[in-house]
Design an enzyme around this catalytic site. Structure first.
Site, PDB file in Angstrom:
ATOM      1  N   GLY A 131      -8.408   7.141  -1.065  1.00 51.58           N
ATOM      2  CA  GLY A 131      -8.211   8.613  -1.162  1.00 51.58           C
ATOM      3  C   GLY A 131      -9.308   9.234  -1.508  1.00 51.58           C
ATOM      4  N   HIS A 185      -1.998   7.837   1.259  1.00 51.27           N
ATOM      5  CA  HIS A 185      -2.085   7.748   2.876  1.00 51.27           C
ATOM      6  C   HIS A 185      -3.049   9.173   3.365  1.00 51.27           C
ATOM      7  CE1 HIS A 185       0.097   5.473   5.993  1.00 51.27           C
ATOM      8  NE2 HIS A 185      -0.705   6.125   6.728  1.00 51.27           N
ATOM      9  N   LYS A 240       0.853  -1.178   0.035  1.00 50.17           N
ATOM     10  CA  LYS A 240       0.087  -0.032   0.049  1.00 50.17           C
ATOM     11  C   LYS A 240       0.848   1.331  -0.161  1.00 50.17           C
ATOM     12  CE  LYS A 240      -3.682   2.009   2.809  1.00 50.17           C
ATOM     13  NZ  LYS A 240      -3.011   3.569   3.182  1.00 50.17           N
TER      14      LYS A 240
END
Length: 346
Positions: A268, A236, A212
């Site tokens: 996101g 993130h 990720k």
């Protein structure tokens, strides 16, 4: 309980930072950390959300009208919707002390399983965070994905032993977490990982390994070389680097470079079932949603998770119906509106 009632309950518990906004678009939080804000000016979280809104979809209601099947099979596990709860750590610090990472994951993981989806769990400098996450996944029969931060290799080995004990059907590492402000100078240390180190972790995992924090074609190809079973296109939530592109802006080129065989998830700013539809059209197999699931847990516990999951899932199904598709693999870029150049010359 309605979604508005869930938000009202959440506002009583989330503390001074999060506002449990009707739409979590990053504007109210700005750059507030601690809190669910983004790094620097807070620009990236807002950009993530807005990029999905800038994409339009093509409506098509002429056809057979088959009932859509929104399910996704991920590493042999069938999910009701192509939606997973994203990993969140230090919830008591960022959202409110009525919950901590242990109690949050204890609610989230089983609630997601019961709702027909799965949850990623977070990690932290306190070893009890991963221990509790592993226990929550074990309690859910392995239906959960623990996320290990990019610690030093010795610490990663300790965390992976917990992953193995949890019976999790996959494991993730958020490689971009090395940029989190509250991890700087902490022990154990966190930092970037080489392709060789990631390959070693993937081989040790003994289950599908998800990387990720991929935002470039170069990163996607490196993850593929390292033996990752999947990647998450993610910045993130803007919490590790200001002024990055939105995930929606890089997803299609990453899919084109990685090829059809790579499983790609994206997060996101995804806040509706229509956003989920757009993500799949751009090349994602499924999506992660993080901040709104925190609100769901704080506002309604397990019932809140079920309510929010069905809200997003129903929106996805409705969008599929109105766009004339009945399976996820029928959602292609042809479902997205592309304005002609003539339009702008009118």
């Amino acid at each position: 309980m309605t979604y508005q009632e869930l938000l009202a309950e959440a506002r009583k518990k989330v503390g001074p930072y999060c506002h449990a906004c009707p739409v979590c678009d990053g504007r109210a939080c700005g750059s507030q950390i601690p809190g669910p804000g983004a790094k620097g000016m807070g620009d990236t979280a807002v950009r993530n959300f807005q990029a999905w809104q800038n994409i339009r979809i093509n409506m098509n209601t002429i056809g057979e009208g088959r009932e859509p099947d929104p399910s996704l099979t991920l590493f042999g596990h069938k999910l009701k919707y192509p939606i997973l709860a994203g990993p969140v750590g230090a919830v008591n610090l960022h959202y409110g002390d009525s919950l901590n990472d242990v109690s949050y994951n204890d609610i989230l993981v089983c609630a997601c399983r019961d709702a027909g989806i799965a949850a990623f769990t977070g990690d932290g400098t306190d070893p009890k965070v991963m221990e509790a996450a592993a226990q929550a996944i074990r309690n859910a029969g392995g239906i959960g994905i623990p996320t290990v931060k990019p610690w030093d290799m010795e610490t990663i080995e300790e965390k992976m032993a917990l992953v193995e004990e949890s019976g999790a059907f996959a494991m993730a590492m958020d490689v971009d977490a090395a940029g989190l402000p509250f991890l700087q100078g902490k022990n154990p240390p966190a930092g970037p990982k080489t392709i060789s180190q990631l390959r070693q972790i993937a081989e040790r995992a003994g289950r599908p390994f998800i990387i990720k924090g991929i935002m470039t074609v170069r990163g996607a190809l490196a993850a593929k070389e390292a033996g990752a079973s999947a990647i998450v296109v993610s910045n993130h939530g803007g919490r590790v680097l200001d002024q990055t592109p939105a995930t929606a802006e890089v997803l299609a080129q990453i899919r084109d470079a990685a090829g059809k065989e790579m499983t790609i998830l994206v997060d996101g700013g995804i806040r509706s079932g229509t956003d989920v539809f757009k993500a799949i059209a751009l090349g994602a197999n499924g999506v992660l949603i993080a901040r709104p699931f925190v609100t769901a847990v704080y506002g309604g516990g397990k019932d809140g998770v079920a309510l929010y999951t069905e809200k997003i899932g129903r929106e996805l199904v409705d969008t599929m119906k109105m766009c004339g598709v009945s399976r996820l693999d029928e959602i292609t870029r042809e479902c997205l509106f592309r304005p002609s150049s003539d339009f702008f010359r009118l």
